[in-house]
Write a protein that holds these residues in place. Structure first.
Motif: not given
Length: 154
Positions: A93-97
């Protein structure tokens, strides 16, 4: 889902501007009944055309985060390598896009961090362990000049 018609595209346009627009207001603007509008939105949600709803946060006011833009180059660009990388990215979830790119790198990622220390943790624990990564190039944003929302003010 079959292709979107003009009404579906109009509904999406309205939701992109303000996802909190009421169903009744959307229906009125596109010229259909509220029940028909709701049904169309539900079909687009179920088909994955509408993947979710979000809030655009003014990071300067909320003092929440720094955007980090990360270019990733993979060792190989085979379908297997791309699929493994994309499946791994979806677990964090740390990677937003995450965007598959043309040009000098294979993927562009966006993460949000509170400080450089938090990014160091993400780099060590996540980015460097993603499958097939050859090179990671990161850039920290200074400020967001233009958000995707047409009515946002900076």
């Amino acid at each position: 889902m079959t292709s979107l018609d003009a009404i579906d595209r109009n509904i999406l346009r309205i939701l992109r501007i303000n996802a909190r627009t009421s169903n009744a207001a959307i229906a009125e603007e596109v010229g259909i009944s509220p029940s028909s509008c709701l049904r169309r939105v539900k079909i687009m949600e179920d088909a994955g055309v509408i993947r979710g709803y979000t809030a655009l946060v003014d990071t300067a006011s909320a003092d929440v985060s720094i955007a980090v833009i990360i270019n990733i180059t993979l060792e190989r660009q085979t379908e297997e390598h791309l699929n493994r990388f994309e499946a791994a990215v979806r677990r964090y979830p740390e990677i937003r896009e995450c965007f598959l790119m043309t040009g000098g790198s294979d993927y562009l990622l966006r993460v949000e961090v509170a400080n450089a220390g938090e990014f160091e943790r993400i780099h060590k624990e996540i980015l460097s362990k993603l499958p097939g990564v050859l090179r990671i190039h990161s850039s920290f944003s200074i400020r967001n000049v233009l958000a995707s929302h047409p009515n946002s003010r900076r």
